[in-house]
Write a protein that holds these residues in place. Structure first.
Motif, PDB file in Angstrom:
ATOM      1  N   LEU A  23       0.831  -1.206   0.000  1.00  0.00           N
ATOM      2  CA  LEU A  23       0.000   0.000   0.000  1.00  0.00           C
ATOM      3  C   LEU A  23       0.861   1.249   0.000  1.00  0.00           C
ATOM      4  O   LEU A  23       0.579   2.213  -0.712  1.00  0.00           O
ATOM      5  CB  LEU A  23      -0.935  -0.008   1.209  1.00  0.00           C
ATOM      6  CG  LEU A  23      -1.843   1.201   1.357  1.00  0.00           C
ATOM      7  CD1 LEU A  23      -2.790   1.320   0.162  1.00  0.00           C
ATOM      8  CD2 LEU A  23      -2.621   1.119   2.656  1.00  0.00           C
ATOM      9  N   GLU A  24       1.917   1.237   0.787  1.00  0.00           N
ATOM     10  CA  GLU A  24       2.829   2.387   0.839  1.00  0.00           C
ATOM     11  C   GLU A  24       3.472   2.640  -0.531  1.00  0.00           C
ATOM     12  O   GLU A  24       3.546   3.778  -1.002  1.00  0.00           O
ATOM     13  CB  GLU A  24       3.911   2.126   1.887  1.00  0.00           C
ATOM     14  CG  GLU A  24       4.759   3.311   2.192  1.00  0.00           C
ATOM     15  CD  GLU A  24       4.116   4.296   3.136  1.00  0.00           C
ATOM     16  OE1 GLU A  24       4.522   5.476   3.085  1.00  0.00           O
ATOM     17  OE2 GLU A  24       3.231   3.914   3.899  1.00  0.00           O
ATOM     18  N   ILE A  25       3.908   1.583  -1.184  1.00  0.00           N
ATOM     19  CA  ILE A  25       4.504   1.714  -2.522  1.00  0.00           C
ATOM     20  C   ILE A  25       3.473   2.231  -3.518  1.00  0.00           C
ATOM     21  O   ILE A  25       3.761   3.127  -4.314  1.00  0.00           O
ATOM     22  CB  ILE A  25       5.088   0.365  -2.980  1.00  0.00           C
ATOM     23  CG1 ILE A  25       6.315   0.023  -2.131  1.00  0.00           C
ATOM     24  CG2 ILE A  25       5.442   0.392  -4.461  1.00  0.00           C
ATOM     25  CD1 ILE A  25       6.822  -1.386  -2.340  1.00  0.00           C
ATOM     26  N   TYR A  31       0.697   9.013  -6.135  1.00  0.00           N
ATOM     27  CA  TYR A  31       0.498  10.403  -5.750  1.00  0.00           C
ATOM     28  C   TYR A  31       1.791  11.206  -5.589  1.00  0.00           C
ATOM     29  O   TYR A  31       1.742  12.358  -5.164  1.00  0.00           O
ATOM     30  CB  TYR A  31      -0.296  10.472  -4.444  1.00  0.00           C
ATOM     31  CG  TYR A  31      -1.679   9.885  -4.563  1.00  0.00           C
ATOM     32  CD1 TYR A  31      -2.641  10.503  -5.339  1.00  0.00           C
ATOM     33  CD2 TYR A  31      -2.029   8.711  -3.906  1.00  0.00           C
ATOM     34  CE1 TYR A  31      -3.914   9.976  -5.466  1.00  0.00           C
ATOM     35  CE2 TYR A  31      -3.297   8.176  -4.013  1.00  0.00           C
ATOM     36  CZ  TYR A  31      -4.229   8.811  -4.798  1.00  0.00           C
ATOM     37  OH  TYR A  31      -5.484   8.289  -4.912  1.00  0.00           O
ATOM     38  N   ALA A  32       2.928  10.658  -5.912  1.00  0.00           N
ATOM     39  CA  ALA A  32       4.200  11.353  -5.674  1.00  0.00           C
ATOM     40  C   ALA A  32       4.313  12.649  -6.478  1.00  0.00           C
ATOM     41  O   ALA A  32       4.873  13.629  -6.001  1.00  0.00           O
ATOM     42  CB  ALA A  32       5.374  10.439  -5.991  1.00  0.00           C
ATOM     43  N   THR A  33       3.790  12.662  -7.686  1.00  0.00           N
ATOM     44  CA  THR A  33       3.926  13.849  -8.530  1.00  0.00           C
ATOM     45  C   THR A  33       2.650  14.692  -8.603  1.00  0.00           C
ATOM     46  O   THR A  33       2.623  15.692  -9.309  1.00  0.00           O
ATOM     47  CB  THR A  33       4.339  13.441  -9.953  1.00  0.00           C
ATOM     48  OG1 THR A  33       3.357  12.556 -10.488  1.00  0.00           O
ATOM     49  CG2 THR A  33       5.696  12.753  -9.940  1.00  0.00           C
ATOM     50  N   PRO A  35      -0.241  17.336  -7.431  1.00  0.00           N
ATOM     51  CA  PRO A  35      -0.279  18.535  -6.586  1.00  0.00           C
ATOM     52  C   PRO A  35      -0.913  18.207  -5.232  1.00  0.00           C
ATOM     53  O   PRO A  35      -1.768  17.330  -5.139  1.00  0.00           O
ATOM     54  CB  PRO A  35      -1.162  19.501  -7.368  1.00  0.00           C
ATOM     55  CG  PRO A  35      -1.211  18.975  -8.751  1.00  0.00           C
ATOM     56  CD  PRO A  35      -0.976  17.505  -8.672  1.00  0.00           C
ATOM     57  N   ALA A  36      -0.492  18.903  -4.209  1.00  0.00           N
ATOM     58  CA  ALA A  36      -0.952  18.597  -2.851  1.00  0.00           C
ATOM     59  C   ALA A  36      -2.465  18.679  -2.715  1.00  0.00           C
ATOM     60  O   ALA A  36      -3.059  17.936  -1.943  1.00  0.00           O
ATOM     61  CB  ALA A  36      -0.279  19.535  -1.856  1.00  0.00           C
ATOM     62  N   GLY A  37      -3.109  19.551  -3.450  1.00  0.00           N
ATOM     63  CA  GLY A  37      -4.561  19.700  -3.359  1.00  0.00           C
ATOM     64  C   GLY A  37      -5.333  18.533  -3.942  1.00  0.00           C
ATOM     65  O   GLY A  37      -6.511  18.366  -3.648  1.00  0.00           O
ATOM     66  N   GLU A  38      -4.685  17.723  -4.753  1.00  0.00           N
ATOM     67  CA  GLU A  38      -5.371  16.597  -5.385  1.00  0.00           C
ATOM     68  C   GLU A  38      -5.107  15.265  -4.684  1.00  0.00           C
ATOM     69  O   GLU A  38      -5.645  14.248  -5.080  1.00  0.00           O
ATOM     70  CB  GLU A  38      -4.941  16.484  -6.849  1.00  0.00           C
ATOM     71  CG  GLU A  38      -5.359  17.674  -7.684  1.00  0.00           C
ATOM     72  CD  GLU A  38      -4.930  17.541  -9.132  1.00  0.00           C
ATOM     73  OE1 GLU A  38      -4.444  16.468  -9.522  1.00  0.00           O
ATOM     74  OE2 GLU A  38      -5.096  18.525  -9.861  1.00  0.00           O
ATOM     75  N   ILE A  39      -4.292  15.276  -3.655  1.00  0.00           N
ATOM     76  CA  ILE A  39      -3.980  14.042  -2.934  1.00  0.00           C
ATOM     77  C   ILE A  39      -5.000  13.858  -1.821  1.00  0.00           C
ATOM     78  O   ILE A  39      -5.218  14.765  -1.020  1.00  0.00           O
ATOM     79  CB  ILE A  39      -2.562  14.097  -2.340  1.00  0.00           C
ATOM     80  CG1 ILE A  39      -1.536  14.299  -3.449  1.00  0.00           C
ATOM     81  CG2 ILE A  39      -2.252  12.824  -1.564  1.00  0.00           C
ATOM     82  CD1 ILE A  39      -0.118  14.505  -2.963  1.00  0.00           C
ATOM     83  N   PRO A  40      -5.632  12.676  -1.749  1.00  0.00           N
ATOM     84  CA  PRO A  40      -6.603  12.451  -0.669  1.00  0.00           C
ATOM     85  C   PRO A  40      -5.929  12.471   0.704  1.00  0.00           C
ATOM     86  O   PRO A  40      -4.741  12.183   0.833  1.00  0.00           O
ATOM     87  CB  PRO A  40      -7.147  11.049  -0.958  1.00  0.00           C
ATOM     88  CG  PRO A  40      -6.623  10.646  -2.282  1.00  0.00           C
ATOM     89  CD  PRO A  40      -5.522  11.560  -2.653  1.00  0.00           C
ATOM     90  N   ALA A  43      -4.094   9.354   1.840  1.00  0.00           N
ATOM     91  CA  ALA A  43      -2.804   9.133   1.195  1.00  0.00           C
ATOM     92  C   ALA A  43      -1.733  10.011   1.823  1.00  0.00           C
ATOM     93  O   ALA A  43      -0.599   9.577   2.009  1.00  0.00           O
ATOM     94  CB  ALA A  43      -2.913   9.415  -0.300  1.00  0.00           C
ATOM     95  N   LEU A  44      -2.086  11.236   2.187  1.00  0.00           N
ATOM     96  CA  LEU A  44      -1.127  12.118   2.863  1.00  0.00           C
ATOM     97  C   LEU A  44      -0.717  11.553   4.222  1.00  0.00           C
ATOM     98  O   LEU A  44       0.443  11.612   4.598  1.00  0.00           O
ATOM     99  CB  LEU A  44      -1.723  13.516   3.043  1.00  0.00           C
ATOM    100  CG  LEU A  44      -1.801  14.369   1.785  1.00  0.00           C
ATOM    101  CD1 LEU A  44      -2.576  15.634   2.065  1.00  0.00           C
ATOM    102  CD2 LEU A  44      -0.416  14.680   1.270  1.00  0.00           C
ATOM    103  N   ILE A  45      -1.686  10.994   4.929  1.00  0.00           N
ATOM    104  CA  ILE A  45      -1.381  10.390   6.228  1.00  0.00           C
ATOM    105  C   ILE A  45      -0.409   9.236   6.050  1.00  0.00           C
ATOM    106  O   ILE A  45       0.569   9.097   6.798  1.00  0.00           O
ATOM    107  CB  ILE A  45      -2.674   9.937   6.926  1.00  0.00           C
ATOM    108  CG1 ILE A  45      -3.498  11.149   7.340  1.00  0.00           C
ATOM    109  CG2 ILE A  45      -2.363   9.059   8.139  1.00  0.00           C
ATOM    110  CD1 ILE A  45      -4.895  10.816   7.802  1.00  0.00           C
ATOM    111  N   LEU A  46      -0.639   8.379   5.056  1.00  0.00           N
ATOM    112  CA  LEU A  46       0.268   7.264   4.819  1.00  0.00           C
ATOM    113  C   LEU A  46       1.650   7.730   4.369  1.00  0.00           C
ATOM    114  O   LEU A  46       2.655   7.143   4.747  1.00  0.00           O
ATOM    115  CB  LEU A  46      -0.321   6.324   3.762  1.00  0.00           C
ATOM    116  CG  LEU A  46      -1.426   5.399   4.221  1.00  0.00           C
ATOM    117  CD1 LEU A  46      -1.967   4.594   3.047  1.00  0.00           C
ATOM    118  CD2 LEU A  46      -0.964   4.475   5.310  1.00  0.00           C
TER     119      LEU A  46
END
Length: 50
Positions: A23-25, A31-33, A35-40, A43-46
């Motif tokens: 899951l981490e991978i 989501y690595a590339t 924009p921060a506003g589009e990441i759930p 996913a940011l917590i993980l």
């Protein structure tokens, strides 16, 4: 009987660890590339947990 239970708990622990790594991978590759506003939020917590 105790040996079977120990084996099952070991197997479950290994499977949970492999699933968490997978899951981490997935999150980093997906989501690595982005924009921060589009990441759930989940996913940011993980991605940035302690």
């Amino acid at each position: 009987m105790k040996r079977l239970i120990l084996w099952l708990f070991t197997l479950i622990g290994i499977l949970v660890t492999v699933a968490a790594i997978g899951l981490e991978i997935y999150v980093w590759l997906t989501y690595a590339t982005a924009p921060a506003g589009e990441i759930p939020a989940w996913a940011l917590i993980l991605m940035f947990k302690g």
